[in-house]
Write a protein that holds these residues in place. Structure first.
Motif, short mmCIF file in Angstrom:
data_model
loop_
_atom_site.label_atom_id
_atom_site.label_comp_id
_atom_site.label_asym_id
_atom_site.label_seq_id
_atom_site.Cartn_x
_atom_site.Cartn_y
_atom_site.Cartn_z
N ASP A 47 0.80 -1.23 0.00
CA ASP A 47 0.00 0.00 0.00
C ASP A 47 0.83 1.28 0.00
OD1 ASP A 47 1.00 0.23 2.55
OD2 ASP A 47 -0.96 0.35 3.55
N LEU A 64 -4.83 3.54 4.81
CA LEU A 64 -5.80 3.08 3.83
C LEU A 64 -6.70 2.03 4.46
CD1 LEU A 64 -3.47 2.75 0.72
CD2 LEU A 64 -4.55 4.79 1.69
N ASP A 68 -10.48 -0.54 4.08
CA ASP A 68 -11.37 -1.31 3.21
C ASP A 68 -12.76 -0.67 3.22
OD1 ASP A 68 -12.02 -3.48 1.53
OD2 ASP A 68 -12.83 -4.61 3.23
N GLU A 77 -15.07 0.22 7.47
CA GLU A 77 -14.00 -0.46 8.21
C GLU A 77 -13.29 0.51 9.15
OE1 GLU A 77 -9.74 -2.62 8.21
OE2 GLU A 77 -10.26 -1.22 6.61
N ARG A 121 -14.90 -1.15 -2.20
CA ARG A 121 -14.51 -0.72 -0.85
C ARG A 121 -13.18 0.02 -0.89
NH1 ARG A 121 -18.16 0.26 0.42
NH2 ARG A 121 -17.70 0.37 2.66
N VAL A 122 -13.27 1.32 -1.05
CA VAL A 122 -12.09 2.16 -1.24
C VAL A 122 -12.18 3.36 -0.31
CG1 VAL A 122 -10.70 3.44 -2.90
CG2 VAL A 122 -12.04 1.49 -3.67
N TYR A 164 -9.82 5.85 3.01
CA TYR A 164 -8.61 6.08 3.78
C TYR A 164 -8.93 7.01 4.95
CZ TYR A 164 -8.34 10.35 0.83
OH TYR A 164 -8.61 11.51 0.18
N SER A 189 -5.06 -5.53 4.67
CA SER A 189 -6.49 -5.25 4.81
C SER A 189 -7.10 -4.69 3.53
CB SER A 189 -6.72 -4.27 5.97
OG SER A 189 -6.32 -4.83 7.19
N VAL A 190 -6.29 -4.05 2.71
CA VAL A 190 -6.81 -3.43 1.48
C VAL A 190 -6.25 -4.17 0.29
CG1 VAL A 190 -7.00 -1.28 0.18
CG2 VAL A 190 -6.92 -1.22 2.68
N ASN A 191 -7.13 -4.61 -0.59
CA ASN A 191 -6.70 -5.44 -1.72
C ASN A 191 -6.02 -4.62 -2.81
OD1 ASN A 191 -8.68 -4.85 -4.09
ND2 ASN A 191 -10.01 -5.04 -2.30
N ALA A 247 -8.18 -2.22 -4.95
CA ALA A 247 -8.55 -1.01 -4.21
C ALA A 247 -7.37 -0.05 -4.12
CB ALA A 247 -9.06 -1.38 -2.83
N LEU A 248 -6.17 -0.59 -3.92
CA LEU A 248 -4.98 0.27 -3.88
C LEU A 248 -4.75 0.96 -5.21
CD1 LEU A 248 -2.51 -2.05 -1.92
CD2 LEU A 248 -3.80 -0.10 -1.04
#
Length: 582
Positions: free
Chosen positions: A290, A310, A312, A316, A445-446, A448, A467-469, A472-473
């Protein structure tokens, strides 16, 4: 509040009453029968602050009505009330009770009186704390009458506990929170759990008794459901099992075939972003890194990377904040997005609801937030009201030891999308951002979080890795880059134009309250209940508003859509509100 003799319960109750900020009315149901008891009563009376009011009565329901809305009613104590109520029924504590029918009538009379009491509470904006002993925990006098007293005392306590927001046991001046065996289930209309509360959670992470100076808000099941509490009122409750209505969101409120006016997400994503996401698919075998996206999101607000985390999606972030920070007293500004409150209750934090005033166009009065709150949550722009509090309002909420969480999920729709996230000069302020609403990415799910580096570091230590795929990144890096700003402004301007036209059309209906908004939705209130159901009859699914604390079913939240959909909506409202076309 339960406790044995000299357990400290009266002192704790008095501190909570005084900390409520409400006028305190003490209900003292006692009959003086000897000099020692007379002296005891006088000591209690002398210990009360001079500005407190005392009602010496055994009619608890009438006492609540006489105290009136906006008060804190302290019943001291249930035991003396119970003894006199039984004697009034012909049952004398310590005597034999040869007549089973007399016993049954006396017990049923007690329960009926307590239900009238809780019914009176439900009808008013009133906080109530009842002090009760625990005679069944130790040795007590023999005889059928004494056993009856203990039995009926237990039933009385259960009757109150079943509908109370809190049940506390005081031992040696310390508080133990009592949890129910099962969470209350949602019943039919009029019998739903109080959306402001429910069963209680464990003490804080170090075993302390959270929020000793806070009011308890008693209400029977269904006593608050569907009501619109007065603006500026504050209630404090804590619960790991919250009302299911708080977990209702627009994505579950669109029946098949209905036009979606409930989900406040714009169509998307744009073609160029979809292509960039597709290009990232071959890299999904690798773990997400990330760093680049985090640096891009932080730079967007003039911050170093260590002041950005960042997440999800914004939801989250609220759960992470609750689980990691675990505030003793959290103030949630309502009506607003309910997931922050759900998360806070789930971890056992005591929650105070601070309500915006529609007469002030929903703008927040910072002085309404209790000084003792160590975490405050508010929306900017607020969902569902659409109001944008000035930065000065947020600044007025800051103080040493407090975290102020600003939900900026809809800040992308503002002319200046920098928002509070760009104000590094606000101590203790954490901004939660979402990129899903304007860019049409709710399924990805984006989001920060920005804030002080020590807070961000603590949040990062409290979450699982990766935690963030990776997709999404990719989206975060692309959408927070300067190159995306012109398109963001264009999308926001298009929504603003349609929103202005929609508000004008809604106001032309004539019988609706319509507030200005700064996001992709508008809050509307009818003079009659059931507005959402009336629109559903026309195939239009607006977002129900009665799940937001402070609103009821006269109101709906309407998402900004295209002009043709708006025209259909306005036509339906002319019919449902006025009986025909304009």
């Amino acid at each position: 509040m339960l406790g044995g003799q000299k357990s400290g319960k009266s002192g704790l109750a008095a501190r909570r009453a005084e900390a409520s900020g409400r006028p305190v009315v003490v209900v003292a149901p006692a009959v003086v029968r000897d000099e020692e008891f007379k002296a005891r009563v006088e000591r209690h009376r002398a210990d009360r602050p001079a500005h407190w009011r005392t009602l010496e009565t055994f009619d608890l329901a009438a006492a609540v009505a006489e105290a009136g809305s906006g008060t804190f009613v302290l019943v001291d104590a249930l035991d003396t009330w119970l003894a006199e109520t039984l004697e009034a029924s012909g049952v004398f504590v310590g005597d034999e009770v040869p007549d089973p029918a007399l016993r049954a009538r006396a017990e049923d009379g007690v329960v009926a009186a307590l239900r009238a009491f809780t019914g009176a509470i439900a009808a008013l904006d009133v906080d109530v704390l009842v002090i009760a002993g625990q005679p069944g925990l130790g040795v007590h006098a023999g005889g059928a009458g004494a056993r009856l007293y203990v039995d009926v005392h237990g039933r009385a306590v259960q009757t109150l506990s079943a509908v109370a927001d809190e049940a506390l046991l005081v031992v040696g001046g310390r508080v133990v929170r009592l949890e129910p065996d099962l969470a209350p289930a949602a019943g039919p209309p009029g019998e739903a759990p109080d959306p402001a509360g429910g069963p209680l959670a464990d003490p804080g992470p170090f075993g302390e008794s959270p929020a000793d100076g806070l009011p308890l808000n008693w209400a029977p099941a269904g006593g608050v459901a569907g009501s619109a509490p007065s603006a500026g009122s504050v209630t404090a409750t804590s619960s790991p099992a919250v009302d299911p209505l708080l977990r209702e969101h627009g994505d579950t409120q669109v029946p098949p075939g209905a036009v979606d006016l409930a989900v406040n997400v714009q169509p998307g994503p744009p073609t160029w972003l979809a292509e960039r996401l597709a290009a990232a698919v071959p890299d999904l075998a690798g773990y997400p890194d990330d760093r680049a996206a985090r640096a891009a999101a932080a730079a967007r607000h003039g911050r170093p990377a260590e002041e950005c985390l960042l997440v999800d999606g914004a939801a989250e972030a609220f759960w992470l904040l609750a689980h990691v920070l675990r505030p003793r007293l959290a103030a949630c500004v309502h009506p607003s997005f309910t997931e922050p409150e759900v998360a806070l209750r789930t971890v056992g934090s005591t929650v105070v609801r601070v309500r915006r005033d529609p007469a002030r166009d929903w703008r927040l009065d910072p002085s309404a937030v209790p000084a003792a709150a160590d975490l405050v949550v508010l929306g900017r722009p607020d969902n569902p009201t659409g109001v944008v509090d000035p930065v000065e309002t947020v600044a007025a909420l800051t103080r040493p030891g407090r975290i102020v969480v600003v939900d900026e999920a809809f800040a992308e729709f503002l002319d200046d999308a920098g928002g509070v996230a760009g104000h590094r000069d606000l101590p203790g302020v954490v901004a939660v951002r979402s990129l899903t609403k304007l860019w049409g990415l709710a399924g990805l799910r984006v989001g920060y979080v920005t804030g002080p580096s020590d807070v961000i570091r603590t949040l990062g230590h409290g979450r699982q890795p990766w935690s963030v795929n990776r997709l999404a990144l990719t989206a975060i890096e692309a959408l927070t880059a300067p190159a995306a700003e012109d398109e963001r402004r264009g999308r926001a301007a298009a929504v603003a134009e349609l929103r202005t036209e929609l508000i004008a059309g809604l106001r032309a209906v004539g019988s609706l309250e319509v507030w200005d908004a700064h996001a992709n939705f508008v809050l509307v209130r009818s003079g009659r209940p059931g507005l959402r159901d009336r629109l559903l009859a026309h195939g239009l699914a607006a977002r129900r508003a009665d799940t937001f604390p402070g609103l009821d079913d006269r109101a709906v939240r309407i998402a900004v859509r295209d002009r043709a959909t708006h025209q259909r909506l306005i036509a339906a409202l002319h019919i449902t509100e006025n009986g025909g076309p304009a």
